[in-house]
Design a protein around this motif. Structure first.
Motif, PDB file in Angstrom:
ATOM      1  N   LYS A 121       2.810   6.067   3.289  1.00  0.00           N
ATOM      2  CA  LYS A 121       1.543   6.085   2.149  1.00  0.00           C
ATOM      3  C   LYS A 121       0.668   4.660   1.996  1.00  0.00           C
ATOM      4  CE  LYS A 121       1.773   6.050  -2.994  1.00  0.00           C
ATOM      5  NZ  LYS A 121       2.631   6.015  -4.139  1.00  0.00           N
ATOM      6  N   ALA A 122       1.539   3.607   2.584  1.00  0.00           N
ATOM      7  CA  ALA A 122       0.691   2.518   2.752  1.00  0.00           C
ATOM      8  C   ALA A 122      -0.344   2.545   3.626  1.00  0.00           C
ATOM      9  CB  ALA A 122       1.569   1.312   3.107  1.00  0.00           C
ATOM     10  N   GLU A 187       2.024  -7.799  -3.194  1.00  0.00           N
ATOM     11  CA  GLU A 187       2.900  -7.617  -4.475  1.00  0.00           C
ATOM     12  C   GLU A 187       4.256  -8.376  -4.490  1.00  0.00           C
ATOM     13  OE1 GLU A 187       3.746  -3.483  -4.970  1.00  0.00           O
ATOM     14  OE2 GLU A 187       1.825  -2.690  -5.028  1.00  0.00           O
ATOM     15  N   ILE A 188       4.518  -9.094  -5.773  1.00  0.00           N
ATOM     16  CA  ILE A 188       5.830  -9.885  -5.468  1.00  0.00           C
ATOM     17  C   ILE A 188       6.479  -9.696  -6.919  1.00  0.00           C
ATOM     18  CG2 ILE A 188       6.285 -12.326  -5.778  1.00  0.00           C
ATOM     19  CD1 ILE A 188       3.698 -13.138  -4.719  1.00  0.00           C
ATOM     20  N   SER A 207      22.715 -12.355  -6.008  1.00  0.00           N
ATOM     21  CA  SER A 207      21.623 -13.314  -5.670  1.00  0.00           C
ATOM     22  C   SER A 207      20.417 -12.612  -6.218  1.00  0.00           C
ATOM     23  CB  SER A 207      21.633 -13.826  -4.247  1.00  0.00           C
ATOM     24  OG  SER A 207      23.036 -14.251  -4.068  1.00  0.00           O
ATOM     25  N   SER A 208      19.628 -13.537  -6.501  1.00  0.00           N
ATOM     26  CA  SER A 208      17.950 -13.029  -6.693  1.00  0.00           C
ATOM     27  C   SER A 208      17.116 -13.435  -5.493  1.00  0.00           C
ATOM     28  CB  SER A 208      17.488 -13.680  -7.955  1.00  0.00           C
ATOM     29  OG  SER A 208      18.021 -12.960  -9.113  1.00  0.00           O
ATOM     30  N   VAL A 209      16.429 -12.404  -4.934  1.00  0.00           N
ATOM     31  CA  VAL A 209      15.497 -12.771  -3.940  1.00  0.00           C
ATOM     32  C   VAL A 209      14.266 -12.401  -4.293  1.00  0.00           C
ATOM     33  CG1 VAL A 209      17.360 -12.667  -2.301  1.00  0.00           C
ATOM     34  CG2 VAL A 209      16.256 -10.691  -2.880  1.00  0.00           C
ATOM     35  N   ILE A 210      13.420 -12.974  -3.585  1.00  0.00           N
ATOM     36  CA  ILE A 210      11.793 -12.659  -3.862  1.00  0.00           C
ATOM     37  C   ILE A 210      11.496 -11.691  -2.865  1.00  0.00           C
ATOM     38  CG2 ILE A 210       9.415 -13.527  -4.107  1.00  0.00           C
ATOM     39  CD1 ILE A 210      10.641 -16.346  -4.822  1.00  0.00           C
ATOM     40  N   LEU A 211      10.759 -10.512  -3.258  1.00  0.00           N
ATOM     41  CA  LEU A 211      10.475  -9.645  -2.293  1.00  0.00           C
ATOM     42  C   LEU A 211       8.877  -9.583  -2.337  1.00  0.00           C
ATOM     43  CD1 LEU A 211      10.426  -6.964  -0.345  1.00  0.00           C
ATOM     44  CD2 LEU A 211      10.611  -5.594  -2.701  1.00  0.00           C
ATOM     45  N   VAL A 212       8.292  -9.892  -1.377  1.00  0.00           N
ATOM     46  CA  VAL A 212       6.712  -9.919  -1.070  1.00  0.00           C
ATOM     47  C   VAL A 212       6.228  -8.488  -0.329  1.00  0.00           C
ATOM     48  CG1 VAL A 212       4.558 -10.968  -0.539  1.00  0.00           C
ATOM     49  CG2 VAL A 212       6.664 -12.248  -1.456  1.00  0.00           C
ATOM     50  N   LYS A 213       5.580  -7.845  -0.810  1.00  0.00           N
ATOM     51  CA  LYS A 213       5.006  -6.523   0.073  1.00  0.00           C
ATOM     52  C   LYS A 213       3.541  -7.046   0.376  1.00  0.00           C
ATOM     53  CE  LYS A 213       7.863  -2.646  -2.169  1.00  0.00           C
ATOM     54  NZ  LYS A 213       7.702  -1.708  -2.907  1.00  0.00           N
ATOM     55  N   LYS A 214       3.112  -6.638   1.452  1.00  0.00           N
ATOM     56  CA  LYS A 214       1.827  -7.264   1.766  1.00  0.00           C
ATOM     57  C   LYS A 214       1.105  -6.011   2.828  1.00  0.00           C
ATOM     58  CE  LYS A 214       1.632 -10.478   4.963  1.00  0.00           C
ATOM     59  NZ  LYS A 214       1.560 -11.961   5.606  1.00  0.00           N
ATOM     60  N   LEU A 215       0.061  -5.859   2.324  1.00  0.00           N
ATOM     61  CA  LEU A 215      -0.870  -4.789   3.133  1.00  0.00           C
ATOM     62  C   LEU A 215      -1.923  -5.288   3.448  1.00  0.00           C
ATOM     63  CD1 LEU A 215      -1.001  -1.826   4.169  1.00  0.00           C
ATOM     64  CD2 LEU A 215      -2.082  -1.109   1.903  1.00  0.00           C
ATOM     65  N   ASP A 220     -13.162  -2.154   8.806  1.00  0.00           N
ATOM     66  CA  ASP A 220     -13.689  -0.657   7.879  1.00  0.00           C
ATOM     67  C   ASP A 220     -12.928  -0.407   6.689  1.00  0.00           C
ATOM     68  OD1 ASP A 220     -11.240  -0.173   8.999  1.00  0.00           O
ATOM     69  OD2 ASP A 220     -11.792   1.598  10.392  1.00  0.00           O
ATOM     70  N   GLY A 221     -11.974  -1.335   6.175  1.00  0.00           N
ATOM     71  CA  GLY A 221     -11.435  -1.007   5.045  1.00  0.00           C
ATOM     72  C   GLY A 221     -10.012  -0.179   5.268  1.00  0.00           C
ATOM     73  N   THR A 222      -9.698   0.131   6.493  1.00  0.00           N
ATOM     74  CA  THR A 222      -8.370   0.806   6.460  1.00  0.00           C
ATOM     75  C   THR A 222      -7.167  -0.113   6.544  1.00  0.00           C
ATOM     76  OG1 THR A 222      -8.821   0.994   9.050  1.00  0.00           O
ATOM     77  CG2 THR A 222      -9.659   2.895   7.430  1.00  0.00           C
ATOM     78  N   PRO A 223      -5.957   0.507   6.452  1.00  0.00           N
ATOM     79  CA  PRO A 223      -4.910  -0.660   6.585  1.00  0.00           C
ATOM     80  C   PRO A 223      -4.626  -0.673   7.905  1.00  0.00           C
ATOM     81  CG  PRO A 223      -4.578   1.038   4.747  1.00  0.00           C
ATOM     82  CD  PRO A 223      -5.694   1.277   5.666  1.00  0.00           C
ATOM     83  N   VAL A 224      -4.056  -1.843   8.567  1.00  0.00           N
ATOM     84  CA  VAL A 224      -4.010  -2.094   9.631  1.00  0.00           C
ATOM     85  C   VAL A 224      -2.549  -2.693   9.920  1.00  0.00           C
ATOM     86  CG1 VAL A 224      -6.081  -2.346  10.624  1.00  0.00           C
ATOM     87  CG2 VAL A 224      -4.979  -4.313   9.708  1.00  0.00           C
ATOM     88  N   HIS A 225      -1.769  -3.417   8.872  1.00  0.00           N
ATOM     89  CA  HIS A 225      -0.538  -4.055   8.920  1.00  0.00           C
ATOM     90  C   HIS A 225      -0.154  -3.948   7.530  1.00  0.00           C
ATOM     91  CE1 HIS A 225       2.364  -7.447   8.858  1.00  0.00           C
ATOM     92  NE2 HIS A 225       2.276  -7.077  10.162  1.00  0.00           N
ATOM     93  N   TYR A 226       1.570  -3.696   7.634  1.00  0.00           N
ATOM     94  CA  TYR A 226       2.217  -3.418   6.373  1.00  0.00           C
ATOM     95  C   TYR A 226       3.547  -4.245   6.690  1.00  0.00           C
ATOM     96  CZ  TYR A 226       4.734  -1.625   2.206  1.00  0.00           C
ATOM     97  OH  TYR A 226       5.609  -1.543   1.137  1.00  0.00           O
ATOM     98  N   SER A 227       3.712  -5.079   5.679  1.00  0.00           N
ATOM     99  CA  SER A 227       5.149  -5.726   5.824  1.00  0.00           C
ATOM    100  C   SER A 227       5.897  -6.179   4.541  1.00  0.00           C
ATOM    101  CB  SER A 227       4.901  -6.920   6.544  1.00  0.00           C
ATOM    102  OG  SER A 227       4.300  -7.894   5.606  1.00  0.00           O
ATOM    103  N   LYS A 228       7.179  -6.032   4.616  1.00  0.00           N
ATOM    104  CA  LYS A 228       8.072  -6.702   3.377  1.00  0.00           C
ATOM    105  C   LYS A 228       8.824  -7.617   3.772  1.00  0.00           C
ATOM    106  CE  LYS A 228      10.116  -2.628   2.894  1.00  0.00           C
ATOM    107  NZ  LYS A 228      10.737  -1.551   2.314  1.00  0.00           N
ATOM    108  N   TYR A 229       8.705  -8.914   3.089  1.00  0.00           N
ATOM    109  CA  TYR A 229       9.817 -10.114   3.126  1.00  0.00           C
ATOM    110  C   TYR A 229      10.343 -10.373   2.083  1.00  0.00           C
ATOM    111  CZ  TYR A 229       5.033 -12.524   2.868  1.00  0.00           C
ATOM    112  OH  TYR A 229       3.983 -13.077   2.429  1.00  0.00           O
TER     113      TYR A 229
END
Length: 246
Positions: A121-122, A187-188, A207-215, A220-229
């Motif tokens: 989907k990303a 998104e954080i 424990s609480s952790v911080i999730l960052v989703k990065k697209l 040309d405006g198309t997604p080329v990399h998706y990560s979650k850390y």
């Protein structure tokens, strides 16, 4: 803890001597982040000074990020925090402040996966075969992040064979595949860690952790990399630096 004394004839202020003394106690007793240090009364006995002097030293060490005072529990050695810029287009470790020279990355696994859910989907469901790269990020104080990166094989053919612990994924994308980045969406949120993450980071499920989703998007405006850390919350802090224009 060994008995320590202050020099009443020294030009260095008493509370500054106590600050240095507490740092030395932490070092000589090999106290790690999360370890408890002596309470105010014990520190008064160790350094033979008033509670007022001890409190000022503790207050300043707390403000400097050396220790952390938790009401009702005590005073603890505080883990150092990593500065992470929210607006950059870099990889996670590349986005850390320039003072960070002791960061290590360890590949936990890399594999080719087929996905028709969140990852597909990303990437707008344009294809569903990816390299999943999972890396542990750590420093001298231990692990503080796990990075899950997803690389479409139609954009980066054969990239799985080029990845190892010493290779920057973003450098590969820029230099080998010549794919420029133009825009990033992040998104954080705070989350409770899944079991796999607890094992990697040495934390528990409360424990609480911080999730960052990065697209990241290409020219040309198309997604080329998706990560979650995922990051241990007490080990990182975010900052934003941007030019201001009317």
């Amino acid at each position: 803890m060994n008995q320590n004394s202050v020099d009443l004839d020294s030009p260095i202020l008493l509370y500054e001597q106590i600050k240095a003394g507490i740092k030395e106690l932490i070092k000589t007793n090999n106290l790690k982040p999360g370890d408890k240090i002596p309470n105010e009364s014990e520190l008064c006995g160790i350094f033979d000074v008033s509670r007022i002097t001890i409190r000022r030293a503790i207050k300043e060490l707390s403000e400097e990020g050396v220790i952390e005072v938790i009401r009702g529990k005590g005073t603890f050695v505080r883990a150092s925090k990593k500065d992470l810029h929210l607006l950059n287009l870099k990889g996670f470790t590349e986005g850390l402040s320039t003072e960070e020279n002791n960061i290590e990355k360890e590949i936990l696994h890399k594999r080719i996966i087929t996905d028709d859910g969140e990852i597909a989907k990303a990437f707008l469901h344009e294809q569903n075969e990816f390299v999943e790269l999972v890396r542990l990020v750590k420093d001298a104080e231990g692990p503080f992040s796990v990075d899950y990166a997803y690389l479409p094989l139609n954009i980066y053919p054969g990239i799985q064979d080029l990845l190892d612990d010493s290779v920057s994924t973003f450098a590969l994308i820029r230099e080998t595949y010549k794919v420029p980045f133009t825009k990033v969406k992040k998104e954080i949120e705070y989350v409770h860690p899944p079991t796999e993450l607890c094992k990697y980071l040495g934390i528990n499920k409360t424990s609480s952790v911080i999730l960052v989703k990065k697209l990241i998007y290409g020219p040309d405006g198309t997604p080329v990399h998706y990560s979650k850390y995922y990051m241990v919350g007490e080990r990182v802090k975010f900052y934003i630096e941007a030019d201001y224009t009317e």
